[in-house]
Scaffold this motif. Structure first.
Motif, PDB file in Angstrom:
ATOM      1  N   ASP A   3     -59.250  23.145  34.194  1.00  0.00           N
ATOM      2  CA  ASP A   3     -58.796  22.338  32.830  1.00  0.00           C
ATOM      3  C   ASP A   3     -57.406  22.860  32.479  1.00  0.00           C
ATOM      4  O   ASP A   3     -56.443  22.261  32.009  1.00  0.00           O
ATOM      5  CB  ASP A   3     -60.003  22.157  31.803  1.00  0.00           C
ATOM      6  N   THR A   4     -57.556  24.300  32.315  1.00  0.00           N
ATOM      7  CA  THR A   4     -56.236  24.957  31.809  1.00  0.00           C
ATOM      8  C   THR A   4     -55.233  24.853  32.644  1.00  0.00           C
ATOM      9  O   THR A   4     -54.056  24.529  32.470  1.00  0.00           O
ATOM     10  CB  THR A   4     -56.550  26.299  31.291  1.00  0.00           C
ATOM     11  N   LEU A   5     -55.295  24.842  33.867  1.00  0.00           N
ATOM     12  CA  LEU A   5     -54.306  24.674  35.030  1.00  0.00           C
ATOM     13  C   LEU A   5     -53.852  23.355  35.083  1.00  0.00           C
ATOM     14  O   LEU A   5     -52.551  23.084  35.405  1.00  0.00           O
ATOM     15  CB  LEU A   5     -54.923  25.442  36.541  1.00  0.00           C
ATOM     16  N   ALA A   6     -54.718  22.376  34.857  1.00  0.00           N
ATOM     17  CA  ALA A   6     -54.166  20.925  34.747  1.00  0.00           C
ATOM     18  C   ALA A   6     -53.470  20.511  33.695  1.00  0.00           C
ATOM     19  O   ALA A   6     -52.099  20.114  33.737  1.00  0.00           O
ATOM     20  CB  ALA A   6     -55.508  20.142  34.607  1.00  0.00           C
ATOM     21  N   ILE A   7     -53.560  21.388  32.608  1.00  0.00           N
ATOM     22  CA  ILE A   7     -52.751  21.315  31.288  1.00  0.00           C
ATOM     23  C   ILE A   7     -51.418  21.842  31.545  1.00  0.00           C
ATOM     24  O   ILE A   7     -50.345  21.337  31.302  1.00  0.00           O
ATOM     25  CB  ILE A   7     -53.412  22.161  29.862  1.00  0.00           C
ATOM     26  N   LEU A   8     -51.577  22.998  32.094  1.00  0.00           N
ATOM     27  CA  LEU A   8     -50.300  23.597  32.612  1.00  0.00           C
ATOM     28  C   LEU A   8     -49.361  22.795  33.380  1.00  0.00           C
ATOM     29  O   LEU A   8     -48.161  22.749  33.286  1.00  0.00           O
ATOM     30  CB  LEU A   8     -50.395  25.120  33.437  1.00  0.00           C
ATOM     31  N   ILE A   9     -49.856  22.288  34.463  1.00  0.00           N
ATOM     32  CA  ILE A   9     -49.183  21.396  35.562  1.00  0.00           C
ATOM     33  C   ILE A   9     -48.780  20.136  34.665  1.00  0.00           C
ATOM     34  O   ILE A   9     -47.431  19.910  35.000  1.00  0.00           O
ATOM     35  CB  ILE A   9     -50.265  20.647  36.672  1.00  0.00           C
ATOM     36  N   ASP A  10     -49.256  19.614  33.887  1.00  0.00           N
ATOM     37  CA  ASP A  10     -48.820  18.496  33.070  1.00  0.00           C
ATOM     38  C   ASP A  10     -47.523  18.809  32.113  1.00  0.00           C
ATOM     39  O   ASP A  10     -46.445  18.395  31.945  1.00  0.00           O
ATOM     40  CB  ASP A  10     -49.651  17.911  31.973  1.00  0.00           C
ATOM     41  N   HIS A  11     -47.490  20.229  31.720  1.00  0.00           N
ATOM     42  CA  HIS A  11     -46.189  20.723  30.648  1.00  0.00           C
ATOM     43  C   HIS A  11     -45.383  20.956  31.682  1.00  0.00           C
ATOM     44  O   HIS A  11     -44.013  20.702  31.607  1.00  0.00           O
ATOM     45  CB  HIS A  11     -46.708  22.023  30.164  1.00  0.00           C
ATOM     46  N   TRP A  12     -45.481  21.611  33.135  1.00  0.00           N
ATOM     47  CA  TRP A  12     -44.532  21.934  33.784  1.00  0.00           C
ATOM     48  C   TRP A  12     -43.671  20.580  34.186  1.00  0.00           C
ATOM     49  O   TRP A  12     -42.548  20.711  34.332  1.00  0.00           O
ATOM     50  CB  TRP A  12     -45.564  22.512  35.240  1.00  0.00           C
ATOM     51  N   LYS A  13     -44.615  19.560  34.811  1.00  0.00           N
ATOM     52  CA  LYS A  13     -43.945  18.579  35.258  1.00  0.00           C
ATOM     53  C   LYS A  13     -43.044  17.695  34.078  1.00  0.00           C
ATOM     54  O   LYS A  13     -41.877  16.952  34.431  1.00  0.00           O
ATOM     55  CB  LYS A  13     -44.947  17.121  35.664  1.00  0.00           C
ATOM     56  N   ALA A  14     -43.442  17.892  32.781  1.00  0.00           N
ATOM     57  CA  ALA A  14     -42.802  17.157  31.676  1.00  0.00           C
ATOM     58  C   ALA A  14     -41.424  18.204  31.380  1.00  0.00           C
ATOM     59  O   ALA A  14     -40.690  17.782  30.694  1.00  0.00           O
ATOM     60  CB  ALA A  14     -43.689  17.302  30.442  1.00  0.00           C
ATOM     61  N   ASP A  15     -41.340  19.568  31.762  1.00  0.00           N
ATOM     62  CA  ASP A  15     -40.326  20.226  31.434  1.00  0.00           C
ATOM     63  C   ASP A  15     -38.939  19.910  32.344  1.00  0.00           C
ATOM     64  O   ASP A  15     -39.089  20.110  33.700  1.00  0.00           O
ATOM     65  CB  ASP A  15     -40.812  21.883  31.767  1.00  0.00           C
ATOM     66  N   PRO A  16     -37.937  19.363  31.810  1.00  0.00           N
ATOM     67  CA  PRO A  16     -36.883  19.037  32.543  1.00  0.00           C
ATOM     68  C   PRO A  16     -36.342  20.063  33.391  1.00  0.00           C
ATOM     69  O   PRO A  16     -35.514  20.052  34.261  1.00  0.00           O
ATOM     70  CB  PRO A  16     -35.831  18.608  31.463  1.00  0.00           C
ATOM     71  N   HIS A  17     -36.611  21.385  33.102  1.00  0.00           N
ATOM     72  CA  HIS A  17     -36.008  22.441  33.462  1.00  0.00           C
ATOM     73  C   HIS A  17     -36.807  23.317  34.685  1.00  0.00           C
ATOM     74  O   HIS A  17     -36.564  24.293  35.040  1.00  0.00           O
ATOM     75  CB  HIS A  17     -35.265  23.732  32.730  1.00  0.00           C
ATOM     76  N   SER A  18     -37.978  22.822  34.701  1.00  0.00           N
ATOM     77  CA  SER A  18     -38.898  23.242  35.826  1.00  0.00           C
ATOM     78  C   SER A  18     -38.578  23.173  37.114  1.00  0.00           C
ATOM     79  O   SER A  18     -37.702  22.010  37.341  1.00  0.00           O
ATOM     80  CB  SER A  18     -40.296  22.804  35.539  1.00  0.00           C
ATOM     81  N   THR A  19     -39.091  23.944  37.964  1.00  0.00           N
ATOM     82  CA  THR A  19     -38.689  23.657  39.412  1.00  0.00           C
ATOM     83  C   THR A  19     -39.064  22.215  40.190  1.00  0.00           C
ATOM     84  O   THR A  19     -38.490  21.688  40.915  1.00  0.00           O
ATOM     85  CB  THR A  19     -39.273  24.524  40.384  1.00  0.00           C
ATOM     86  N   TYR A  20     -40.189  21.733  39.372  1.00  0.00           N
ATOM     87  CA  TYR A  20     -40.529  20.327  39.697  1.00  0.00           C
ATOM     88  C   TYR A  20     -39.444  19.149  39.510  1.00  0.00           C
ATOM     89  O   TYR A  20     -39.181  18.506  40.101  1.00  0.00           O
ATOM     90  CB  TYR A  20     -41.888  19.960  38.742  1.00  0.00           C
ATOM     91  N   ASN A  21     -38.463  19.300  38.400  1.00  0.00           N
ATOM     92  CA  ASN A  21     -37.825  18.561  37.915  1.00  0.00           C
ATOM     93  C   ASN A  21     -36.342  18.651  38.700  1.00  0.00           C
ATOM     94  O   ASN A  21     -35.561  17.923  38.938  1.00  0.00           O
ATOM     95  CB  ASN A  21     -37.608  18.057  36.789  1.00  0.00           C
ATOM     96  N   THR A  22     -35.923  20.184  38.694  1.00  0.00           N
ATOM     97  CA  THR A  22     -34.644  20.441  39.281  1.00  0.00           C
ATOM     98  C   THR A  22     -34.514  20.741  40.764  1.00  0.00           C
ATOM     99  O   THR A  22     -33.386  20.565  41.222  1.00  0.00           O
ATOM    100  CB  THR A  22     -34.257  22.057  38.548  1.00  0.00           C
ATOM    101  N   TRP A  23     -35.586  20.963  41.168  1.00  0.00           N
ATOM    102  CA  TRP A  23     -35.637  21.117  42.780  1.00  0.00           C
ATOM    103  C   TRP A  23     -36.739  20.128  43.450  1.00  0.00           C
ATOM    104  O   TRP A  23     -35.828  19.460  44.391  1.00  0.00           O
ATOM    105  CB  TRP A  23     -36.022  22.513  43.320  1.00  0.00           C
ATOM    106  N   PHE A  24     -37.839  19.898  43.138  1.00  0.00           N
ATOM    107  CA  PHE A  24     -38.846  19.015  44.019  1.00  0.00           C
ATOM    108  C   PHE A  24     -38.240  17.782  43.851  1.00  0.00           C
ATOM    109  O   PHE A  24     -38.466  16.892  44.655  1.00  0.00           O
ATOM    110  CB  PHE A  24     -40.160  19.465  43.374  1.00  0.00           C
TER     111      PHE A  24
END
Length: 420
Positions: A3-24
């Motif tokens: 559950d906590t990892l799922a929360i982290l993933i949501d925060h990570w995907k919403a962060d415009p400077h995460s590798t998800y948004n800047t690279w993936f």
């Protein structure tokens, strides 16, 4: 922890400077897959033909690894593992012919197979040879062959994986890499709806955790640790001034790339050509509309080798009376020219409509010498016969209005560009 990892993933995907948004989700990431894979094939062919040589510098391997290393922060330093360290004699694939051929077999096998079992078996075979200095960093090449089967590998990802799972994966060992891969795939399956079938997503998450951007979720039922972790999540968006400056520069680079594409689109139309915009750039915002407004909706051919890559050429001008390509333009603002050259080679040598077309590298004024040096690499030996030209931003901008008003045919572009 799920559950906590799922929360982290949501925060990570919403962060415009995460590798998800800047690279993936970065458009250039997908554009480079084919060119890197083709570069890997060139390495294999040179080793098999006995023309690879015994040095990393100037080799086809340096070219393709350099292209990987420029895939933004996730692969920064990917070339370090392949640099020849003479005192340690590692990695031992330059002066040892047998090891060099084994390395080529690994790359070739993975390029030709399509199952996880075959990839893992190829890795186990290379591991059994115990080639000094040739470790899991090779996975960063294999990822661009099979992104759904192979996970990238570096120090930050290992730290992130160990922090999330409580594992003890160590660098430099293939068995540890395979163990990490299995565990990461399980994590990816658990959170499949939040992540992707492409293992680059889970790798990016672990990279951001391992590099300290995010704290890993607590693995135990520890209220204090959970509270501290949640507080860390709130802080993660607070970027340092230096980081903000870097992201602003990256965004400016993307905007400049689109601006130059827009100039070339408008010039092409003014000179009477039909215009094709790279398939993955068509929806970019430009001049109050979309970059592909008024342009071809289909690329003018369905036959030829490397057609998927050809459709990703930044701008293509097509003769108005037929499907013949008059000119192709690759805009290289700050990244390696490798991928753009490969795409133009596919057009000129792999399609009938591209034969004899004018090919342009459009780049900042101060990159001419860098471009010239890059084109001297052995991997680009076919380029000289194609007459590729260098078109500086400054010349294009300075002559934009006169060309739009008075230009005709290809002559204006030939006059303001230089053959390389």
């Amino acid at each position: 922890m799920h559950d906590t990892l799922a929360i982290l993933i949501d925060h990570w995907k919403a962060d415009p400077h995460s590798t998800y948004n800047t690279w993936f989700l970065w458009d250039e990431r997908l554009k480079n897959f084919r060119s890197i894979r083709r570069g890997i094939g060139q390495v294999v062919r040179e080793i098999e033909a006995g023309t690879f040589g015994n040095a990393y510098r100037g080799s086809a391997l340096e070219t393709v690894v350099g292209s990987v290393a420029e895939q933004r922060q996730l692969f920064k330093g990917a070339d370090h593992a392949f640099l020849w360290k003479p005192k340690l004699r590692i990695p031992d694939i330059y002066e040892n012919a047998a090891n060099q051929k084994a390395f080529a077999r690994l790359l070739h096998t993975c390029d030709c197979c399509d199952t996880a079992e075959a990839v893992v078996e190829a890795i186990r075979r290379i591991d059994a040879l115990q080639i000094k200095g040739l470790g899991p960093a090779v996975a960063n090449l294999l990822y661009f062959i099979h992104p759904t089967l192979v996970m990238p590998f570096n120090t930050a990802m290992v730290k992130g994986y160990n922090a999330v799972t409580g594992g003890n994966v160590k660098l430099g060992r293939w068995d540890h890499y395979l163990s990490m891969r299995e565990g990461a795939i399980r994590l990816n399956q658990t959170h499949r709806t939040q992540l992707s079938n492409d293992l680059g997503a889970i790798a990016g998450l672990l990279f951001d955790i391992g590099s300290g951007r995010y704290a890993a979720p607590p693995r135990e039922d520890d209220a204090a640790a959970l509270q501290a972790w949640e507080a860390d999540l709130q802080k993660v968006r607070e970027e340092s001034a230096a980081a903000q400056k870097a992201w602003a520069a990256a965004n400016e680079s993307d905007a400049t790339h689109t601006q130059v594409q827009g100039w070339l689109r408008d010039v092409g139309h003014a000179l009477g050509f039909k215009v094709w915009i790279a398939a993955n750039d068509r929806s970019r915002e430009y001049a109050g509309g979309r970059l592909a407004d008024g342009c071809l909706t289909e690329f003018p051919t369905t036959a030829g080798t490397g057609l998927d890559a050809v459709r990703l050429i930044d701008v293509v001008w097509v003769e108005p009376g037929n499907a013949k390509v008059a000119a192709a333009f690759e805009v290289e603002h700050s990244t390696s020219i490798y991928s753009g050259i490969v795409r133009m080679l596919d057009l000129a040598l792999g399609t009938e409509i591209g034969e004899g077309s004018a090919l342009f590298l459009v780049a900042p004024d101060d990159r001419r010498e860098e471009v010239r040096q890059q084109l001297q690499r052995p991997a680009f030996s076919r380029v000289s016969s194609l007459g590729i030209r260098y078109l500086p931003y400054g010349e294009l901008k300075k002559n934009l209005e006169p060309i739009l008003r008075f230009g005709s045919g290809m002559k204006p572009l030939l006059e303001i560009s230089q053959r390389l």
